[in-house]
Design a protein around this motif. Sequence first.
Motif, PDB file in Angstrom:
ATOM      1  N   SER A 146       0.812  -1.217   0.000  1.00 43.95           N
ATOM      2  CA  SER A 146       0.000   0.000   0.000  1.00 43.95           C
ATOM      3  C   SER A 146       0.848   1.272   0.000  1.00 43.95           C
ATOM      4  CB  SER A 146      -0.948   0.000   1.198  1.00 43.95           C
ATOM      5  OG  SER A 146      -0.194  -0.063   2.398  1.00 43.95           O
ATOM      6  N   VAL A 147       2.117   1.161   0.312  1.00 43.16           N
ATOM      7  CA  VAL A 147       3.005   2.325   0.335  1.00 43.16           C
ATOM      8  C   VAL A 147       4.241   1.996  -0.493  1.00 43.16           C
ATOM      9  CG1 VAL A 147       4.359   3.882   1.793  1.00 43.16           C
ATOM     10  CG2 VAL A 147       2.186   2.981   2.624  1.00 43.16           C
ATOM     11  N   TYR A 148       4.691   2.990  -1.280  1.00 39.61           N
ATOM     12  CA  TYR A 148       5.810   2.779  -2.186  1.00 39.61           C
ATOM     13  C   TYR A 148       6.857   3.857  -1.988  1.00 39.61           C
ATOM     14  CZ  TYR A 148       2.252  -0.075  -4.330  1.00 39.61           C
ATOM     15  OH  TYR A 148       1.284  -0.995  -4.538  1.00 39.61           O
ATOM     16  N   VAL A 157       0.599   7.224  -4.428  1.00 33.83           N
ATOM     17  CA  VAL A 157       1.448   8.119  -3.648  1.00 33.83           C
ATOM     18  C   VAL A 157       2.643   7.364  -3.079  1.00 33.83           C
ATOM     19  CG1 VAL A 157      -0.423   9.698  -3.079  1.00 33.83           C
ATOM     20  CG2 VAL A 157       0.063   7.794  -1.563  1.00 33.83           C
ATOM     21  N   THR A 158       3.727   8.095  -2.909  1.00 31.52           N
ATOM     22  CA  THR A 158       4.945   7.501  -2.358  1.00 31.52           C
ATOM     23  C   THR A 158       5.046   7.814  -0.864  1.00 31.52           C
ATOM     24  OG1 THR A 158       6.265   9.462  -2.798  1.00 31.52           O
ATOM     25  CG2 THR A 158       6.147   7.799  -4.556  1.00 31.52           C
ATOM     26  N   ALA A 159       5.905   7.098  -0.178  1.00 33.13           N
ATOM     27  CA  ALA A 159       6.133   7.340   1.246  1.00 33.13           C
ATOM     28  C   ALA A 159       6.594   8.780   1.472  1.00 33.13           C
ATOM     29  CB  ALA A 159       7.161   6.354   1.785  1.00 33.13           C
ATOM     30  N   GLN A 160       7.433   9.296   0.585  1.00 30.66           N
ATOM     31  CA  GLN A 160       7.917  10.672   0.691  1.00 30.66           C
ATOM     32  C   GLN A 160       6.768  11.670   0.625  1.00 30.66           C
ATOM     33  OE1 GLN A 160      10.925  11.869   1.376  1.00 30.66           O
ATOM     34  NE2 GLN A 160      10.175  13.959   1.254  1.00 30.66           N
ATOM     35  N   SER A 161       5.841  11.495  -0.313  1.00 30.42           N
ATOM     36  CA  SER A 161       4.731  12.442  -0.426  1.00 30.42           C
ATOM     37  C   SER A 161       3.800  12.340   0.783  1.00 30.42           C
ATOM     38  CB  SER A 161       3.967  12.238  -1.732  1.00 30.42           C
ATOM     39  OG  SER A 161       3.360  10.975  -1.773  1.00 30.42           O
ATOM     40  N   LEU A 162       3.636  11.144   1.342  1.00 31.43           N
ATOM     41  CA  LEU A 162       2.828  10.994   2.554  1.00 31.43           C
ATOM     42  C   LEU A 162       3.478  11.720   3.730  1.00 31.43           C
ATOM     43  CD1 LEU A 162       1.781   7.245   2.261  1.00 31.43           C
ATOM     44  CD2 LEU A 162       0.313   9.246   1.944  1.00 31.43           C
ATOM     45  N   ARG A 163       4.800  11.607   3.858  1.00 32.40           N
ATOM     46  CA  ARG A 163       5.517  12.324   4.914  1.00 32.40           C
ATOM     47  C   ARG A 163       5.374  13.830   4.756  1.00 32.40           C
ATOM     48  NH1 ARG A 163      10.188   8.981   3.614  1.00 32.40           N
ATOM     49  NH2 ARG A 163       9.904   7.055   4.743  1.00 32.40           N
ATOM     50  N   GLU A 164       5.485  14.289   3.523  1.00 29.09           N
ATOM     51  CA  GLU A 164       5.366  15.720   3.246  1.00 29.09           C
ATOM     52  C   GLU A 164       3.963  16.222   3.597  1.00 29.09           C
ATOM     53  OE1 GLU A 164       6.485  19.531   2.214  1.00 29.09           O
ATOM     54  OE2 GLU A 164       7.699  17.765   2.605  1.00 29.09           O
ATOM     55  N   ARG A 165       2.940  15.474   3.238  1.00 28.82           N
ATOM     56  CA  ARG A 165       1.571  15.859   3.588  1.00 28.82           C
ATOM     57  C   ARG A 165       1.390  15.945   5.105  1.00 28.82           C
ATOM     58  NH1 ARG A 165      -2.154  11.988  -0.229  1.00 28.82           N
ATOM     59  NH2 ARG A 165      -1.362  12.740  -2.223  1.00 28.82           N
ATOM     60  N   ARG A 166       1.936  14.970   5.802  1.00 30.36           N
ATOM     61  CA  ARG A 166       1.828  14.945   7.265  1.00 30.36           C
ATOM     62  C   ARG A 166       2.545  16.162   7.868  1.00 30.36           C
ATOM     63  NH1 ARG A 166       3.946   9.810   9.071  1.00 30.36           N
ATOM     64  NH2 ARG A 166       2.044   8.986   8.174  1.00 30.36           N
TER      65      ARG A 166
END
Length: 175
Positions: A146-148, A157-166
């Motif tokens: 589920s995460v790439y 979405v990538t793990a990096q973009s999820l971190r950035e959103r958070r």
Amino acid sequence: MAIVKNDSVIEQEWVTVDAEGDLPSSDENLIVPMARFMEERDHLLGRNGGLGVQLNPGDTPEDLADDLDRLSIITVNFPAYTDGRGYSYGRVLRERMGFTGELRAIGDVLRDQILYMHRCGFDSYDLKVDGETALTKVRAALKEMSVYYQPTGDGRVTAQSLRERRRVALDQKAS
């Protein structure tokens, strides 16, 4: 054999012709090898039915650049699970060349490879099993992760973009 596309098993709507075979009627949907397409391009583009090209290892997807908008389907042959050139073909066609038609994996398509094929732009898979089994395999493969970390053309979405959103959400909450 079963073809899975868009979370369902579909009927084969395409006639695949080899390099030497006779062409069916001009109204049939037709897939031809890349070499034959290059040799008979004008004649094939003048047909009434849908047109597709089969890429085999050693073909150059960039040779199709001028005709991508005229092709409904491109099949990419994976002759052995150890031959990864098809993944590169998929990414080149989708991400660099903007191909929007059906991109089908054929040949030695294994369940363990389906998620990676999908990440490279493939949206249909020709599996050597019956319909229900094929659908179950594709569904399971596409839900494996589920995460790439790597971005690709599939839009996930990538793990990096999820971190950035958070981080942005926390910054907004703090201010």
